[in-house]
Enzyme design. Sequence first.
Site, PDB file in Angstrom:
ATOM      1  N   GLY A   1      23.046  32.171  50.357  1.00  0.00           N
ATOM      2  CA  GLY A   1      22.509  32.739  51.579  1.00  0.00           C
ATOM      3  C   GLY A   1      23.004  31.893  52.744  1.00  0.00           C
ATOM      4  O   GLY A   1      24.109  32.080  53.253  1.00  0.00           O
ATOM      5  N   SER A   2      22.196  30.912  53.141  1.00  0.00           N
ATOM      6  CA  SER A   2      22.627  29.992  54.188  1.00  0.00           C
ATOM      7  C   SER A   2      23.730  29.063  53.684  1.00  0.00           C
ATOM      8  O   SER A   2      24.542  28.574  54.473  1.00  0.00           O
ATOM      9  CB  SER A   2      21.429  29.172  54.678  1.00  0.00           C
ATOM     10  OG  SER A   2      20.430  30.017  55.213  1.00  0.00           O
TER      11      SER A   2
ATOM     12  N   TRP B   1      21.889  41.724  49.927  1.00  0.00           N
ATOM     13  CA  TRP B   1      21.370  41.902  51.289  1.00  0.00           C
ATOM     14  C   TRP B   1      22.425  42.483  52.221  1.00  0.00           C
ATOM     15  O   TRP B   1      22.576  42.044  53.367  1.00  0.00           O
ATOM     16  CB  TRP B   1      20.834  40.581  51.857  1.00  0.00           C
ATOM     17  CG  TRP B   1      19.888  39.885  50.946  1.00  0.00           C
ATOM     18  CD1 TRP B   1      20.066  38.680  50.325  1.00  0.00           C
ATOM     19  CD2 TRP B   1      18.601  40.344  50.518  1.00  0.00           C
ATOM     20  NE1 TRP B   1      18.984  38.359  49.555  1.00  0.00           N
ATOM     21  CE2 TRP B   1      18.061  39.368  49.651  1.00  0.00           C
ATOM     22  CE3 TRP B   1      17.858  41.498  50.782  1.00  0.00           C
ATOM     23  CZ2 TRP B   1      16.819  39.505  49.039  1.00  0.00           C
ATOM     24  CZ3 TRP B   1      16.611  41.628  50.176  1.00  0.00           C
ATOM     25  CH2 TRP B   1      16.109  40.639  49.324  1.00  0.00           C
TER      26      TRP B   1
ATOM     27  N   ARG C   1      -8.430  50.157  78.476  1.00  0.00           N
ATOM     28  CA  ARG C   1      -9.561  49.883  77.584  1.00  0.00           C
ATOM     29  C   ARG C   1     -10.713  49.278  78.392  1.00  0.00           C
ATOM     30  O   ARG C   1     -10.590  48.183  78.952  1.00  0.00           O
ATOM     31  CB  ARG C   1      -9.119  48.926  76.484  1.00  0.00           C
ATOM     32  CG  ARG C   1     -10.219  48.431  75.565  1.00  0.00           C
ATOM     33  CD  ARG C   1     -10.747  49.516  74.668  1.00  0.00           C
ATOM     34  NE  ARG C   1     -11.581  48.961  73.612  1.00  0.00           N
ATOM     35  CZ  ARG C   1     -12.367  49.673  72.809  1.00  0.00           C
ATOM     36  NH1 ARG C   1     -12.421  51.001  72.967  1.00  0.00           N
ATOM     37  NH2 ARG C   1     -13.075  49.103  71.872  1.00  0.00           N
TER      38      ARG C   1
ATOM     39  N   GLN D   1      -3.385  41.765  68.399  1.00  0.00           N
ATOM     40  CA  GLN D   1      -4.671  41.137  68.738  1.00  0.00           C
ATOM     41  C   GLN D   1      -5.290  41.785  69.975  1.00  0.00           C
ATOM     42  O   GLN D   1      -6.503  42.016  70.027  1.00  0.00           O
ATOM     43  CB  GLN D   1      -4.475  39.637  68.969  1.00  0.00           C
ATOM     44  CG  GLN D   1      -5.768  38.841  69.068  1.00  0.00           C
ATOM     45  CD  GLN D   1      -6.499  38.767  67.745  1.00  0.00           C
ATOM     46  OE1 GLN D   1      -5.888  38.895  66.691  1.00  0.00           O
ATOM     47  NE2 GLN D   1      -7.808  38.570  67.794  1.00  0.00           N
TER      48      GLN D   1
ATOM     49  N   GLU E   1      20.732  36.917  60.109  1.00  0.00           N
ATOM     50  CA  GLU E   1      21.748  36.211  60.905  1.00  0.00           C
ATOM     51  C   GLU E   1      21.478  34.704  60.945  1.00  0.00           C
ATOM     52  O   GLU E   1      21.722  34.042  61.948  1.00  0.00           O
ATOM     53  CB  GLU E   1      21.826  36.766  62.343  1.00  0.00           C
ATOM     54  CG  GLU E   1      22.145  38.232  62.444  1.00  0.00           C
ATOM     55  CD  GLU E   1      23.522  38.603  61.904  1.00  0.00           C
ATOM     56  OE1 GLU E   1      24.352  37.695  61.714  1.00  0.00           O
ATOM     57  OE2 GLU E   1      23.754  39.801  61.655  1.00  0.00           O
TER      58      GLU E   1
END
Length: 378
Positions: free
Chosen positions: A133-134, A158, A269, A337, A364
């Site tokens: 991956g990395s 991926w 609201r 939230q 990325e």
Amino acid sequence: MKVERHFADDTQRELFALVEEIADKELAPRADVEERSGRFPRETVELLGRAGLIGLPFPERWGGGDQPYTVYLQVLERLAYRWFAVAESVHLQVLASHGLARFGDDDQRDRWLPELLSGEVLGANALSEAEAGSDLEGIRTTAVREGDGYRISGTKSWVSHGGVAGLYNVYCRTGTAGLGSLTCLMVDAHTPGVLPQPPEHKMAVATLPTAQVVLDDVRVPAGMRLGRENRGMLVAASVFDHGRLGIAACAVGLAQAALDHATEYAKGRIQFGAPVITFQGVGFLLADMATQVAASRALLLEAARLRDAGRPFATQAAQAKLFATDTAMRVTTDAVQVLGGHGYVQDHPVERWMREAKLLQIIEGTNQIQRAAIARAL
């Protein structure tokens, strides 16, 4: 919240107005429905290609728009504001074209770039593997020289656009070990032995297919090699830098959408006889969100200006990707939230945006990798 944008001329202003119109009319009404169905909107990507949006940062000779990256990234941001998956697909298409535009020869560009930039052929970068991956030194896909070409064997993981791409940029090992033995080969998806696997089931961005691609003794002519043999890391490094800018732009668009939606909700609201935006606990939260989004955009555009000026921008791209994607995660979470229980249900898009934002901190180059790159530069 209105974003103040600065363009160099009327052409750029008119271009952005067209993008806003397309995003508002073609993307926004469909995003929720399509994401629930998980259908890849191939026709939408083609529409954006025909409109010239994929080719914006490329030369006119191959169907591009010859626009600076500062313009292209603002266009990408606006697309992500309305539908992240489509913006990400445009971003992937630009990245798949970048190596070819910079490292390919004219014959390769003449053959493939016009179809990639128009969206007629989808592209994909096939880099990662199960153990790579990395750490790209872990790449095990091999390309063995045979006559006037190569035979490729291995499995890529991926791969975004996996299964729908017509052209794969496959990074494979042509030497013994290390990053100095990687080569980038363009592989036509119709070549025998190219075997895309079923798409991964992701927590978000269901409309954008991500899949493994098996390469079973795939024969590729030497004329499909990008750049020199064993110098594929030069191609990858350039793609990484531009990829970080594109992801940062998508993050800014996503975060701006969440901020705007939360702000409108807070103004409408009513609790205890007043809009909740007037309560310090909510108002200060939105103020921090707005500041972080504006800072992300400024950092992104500064990196793009360096790139357009021909100056080194790798560290600034890493900073923009790190800050903008962390901001997107924080802002989308805070938007949920602000909406409270309404934010946790699919009646409002903020819960989807929060799930999409998580992806941006990973692709990325994870944000931990960005921090390592920035630290090395220090």
